[in-house]
Design an enzyme around this catalytic site. Structure first.
Site, PDB file in Angstrom:
ATOM      1  N   TRP A   1       0.673  -1.338   0.081  1.00  0.00           N
ATOM      2  CA  TRP A   1       0.030  -0.015   0.104  1.00  0.00           C
ATOM      3  C   TRP A   1       0.868   1.135   0.190  1.00  0.00           C
ATOM      4  CZ3 TRP A   1      -4.910  -0.879   3.912  1.00  0.00           C
ATOM      5  CH2 TRP A   1      -5.799  -1.687   3.276  1.00  0.00           C
TER       6      TRP A   1
ATOM      7  N   GLU B   1      10.723  -6.322  -9.615  1.00  0.00           N
ATOM      8  CA  GLU B   1      10.851  -5.549 -10.197  1.00  0.00           C
ATOM      9  C   GLU B   1      11.802  -3.881 -11.061  1.00  0.00           C
ATOM     10  OE1 GLU B   1       6.911  -4.754  -7.173  1.00  0.00           O
ATOM     11  OE2 GLU B   1       8.637  -3.758  -6.486  1.00  0.00           O
TER      12      GLU B   1
ATOM     13  N   GLY C   1       4.822   2.066 -11.278  1.00  0.00           N
ATOM     14  CA  GLY C   1       3.908   3.308 -10.408  1.00  0.00           C
ATOM     15  C   GLY C   1       3.772   3.985 -12.078  1.00  0.00           C
TER      16      GLY C   1
ATOM     17  N   GLY D   1       1.379  -2.673  -6.125  1.00  0.00           N
ATOM     18  CA  GLY D   1       1.221  -1.485  -5.640  1.00  0.00           C
ATOM     19  C   GLY D   1      -0.578  -0.874  -6.294  1.00  0.00           C
ATOM     20  N   GLY D   2      -0.206   0.242  -7.269  1.00  0.00           N
ATOM     21  CA  GLY D   2      -1.465   0.858  -7.103  1.00  0.00           C
ATOM     22  C   GLY D   2      -2.759  -0.301  -6.932  1.00  0.00           C
TER      23      GLY D   2
HETATM   24  P1  PGA Z   1       2.941  -0.565  -8.897  1.00  0.00           P
HETATM   25  O1  PGA Z   1       4.573  -0.542  -7.533  1.00  0.00           O
HETATM   26  O2  PGA Z   1       2.269  -1.859  -9.054  1.00  0.00           O
HETATM   27  O3  PGA Z   1       1.501   0.388  -8.565  1.00  0.00           O
HETATM   28  O4  PGA Z   1       4.052  -0.481 -10.384  1.00  0.00           O
HETATM   29  C1  PGA Z   1       4.863  -1.544  -7.335  1.00  0.00           C
HETATM   30  C2  PGA Z   1       5.793  -1.670  -6.671  1.00  0.00           C
HETATM   31  O5  PGA Z   1       6.095  -0.487  -6.560  1.00  0.00           O
HETATM   32  O6  PGA Z   1       5.850  -2.542  -5.262  1.00  0.00           O
END
Ligand code: PGA
Length: 257
Positions: A19, A172, A178, A234-235
């Site tokens: 989050w 990642e 993001g 994330g998002g």
């Molecule tokens: P995101 O973030 O899904 O918003 O790209 C992933 C993360 O930072 O673990």
């Protein structure tokens, strides 16, 4: 050795929601209630990493729902005069199983070095936390053909670790976090093969997740890449509906549908 061929995983896939610096008390209780409407498939483990302030209030309800709790960071000292810091034992105390380490936002914004990540790994293991070690290259590094070198350097913190230490790695690509961009299935497959080989060389056989703009509409394709054993989201983990769609997509892939 390059392994891009078939990869068979025997591990339970993990869908973990990071989050970041989002979420207030009211959001958390509603999220948990909404998530409970759609239980996760058996072969998918679900975890949530809310901000520190929500760990304790969420711990009890998540345990009942069979969702594991994790923190987004930890400080490596046990206790003492470290204003503003949270130790591994404190995270265990509130019921955390996981802790995210080495996230690119902490490396790039807070300035966490590989050495610090190394100390944090040790602190997590000493306390029985399972680290989710994040690794990933910047756009420029990929364009310059440096991806594998960057990942090897970030993975080197594991060189002396016990092979049975609980561990999950998350690949990642920084340029995908993001941004709405995702690595192509070919890039994901090739990079995960490299990471699994590096881990095997150091005696580790752990889950490797993919992270970076994982959304309901791309989750199935990303989870189907050989060597991908879940996602760090994330998002799309901020809304129970989209997070749940990703969990179900991972479940269908893991079942072979
Ligand atoms: P995101 O973030 O899904 O918003 O790209 C992933 C993360 O930072 O673990």
């Amino acid at each position: 050795m390059k392994r891009t061929a078939k990869f068979t995983s025997h591990k339970r896939h993990l869908i973990a929601g990071n989050w970041k610096m989002n979420g207030l008390l009211g959001d958390a209780q509603q999220f948990i209630a909404d998530l409970a409407d759609n239980p996760a498939p058996d072969h998918v483990e679900v975890a949530l990493m809310p901000p520190f302030t929500l760990l304790h209030p969420m711990a009890e309800s998540l345990r009942e729902k069979d969702v594991r709790l994790g923190a987004q960071s930890v400080y490596f000292e046990k206790n003492g005069a470290f204003t503003g810091s949270i130790s591994a034992i404190m995270l265990r105390d509130v019921g955390c199983h996981y802790v995210i380490l080495g996230h690119s936002e902490r490396r790039d914004i807070i300035g966490e070095s590989n050495n610090i990540v190394h100390s944090k790994l040790d602190a997590a293991w000493e306390t029985g936390l399972e680290p989710i070690l994040c690794i990933g290259e910047h756009q420029q590094e990929r364009e310059n053909g440096k991806t594998n070198a960057v990942l090897s350097e970030q993975l080197s913190v594991l060189a002396k670790a016990r092979s049975d230490a609980p561990l999950t790695v998350a690949y990642e690509p920084v340029w995908a976090i993001g941004t709405g961009l995702t690595a192509t299935p070919e890039q994901v497959t090739e990079t995960h093969a490299f990471i699994h080989d590096e881990l095997a060389r150091m005696g580790h056989d752990c889950r490797v997740l993919y992270g970076g703009s994982v959304k309901p509409d791309n989750a199935a394709a990303l989870m189907a890449c050989p060597g991908v054993e879940g996602a760090l989201v994330g998002g799309a983990s901020l809304q129970a509906t989209s997070f749940n769609q990703i969990i179900q997509a991972a479940g269908n892939v893991a079942k072979g549908e």
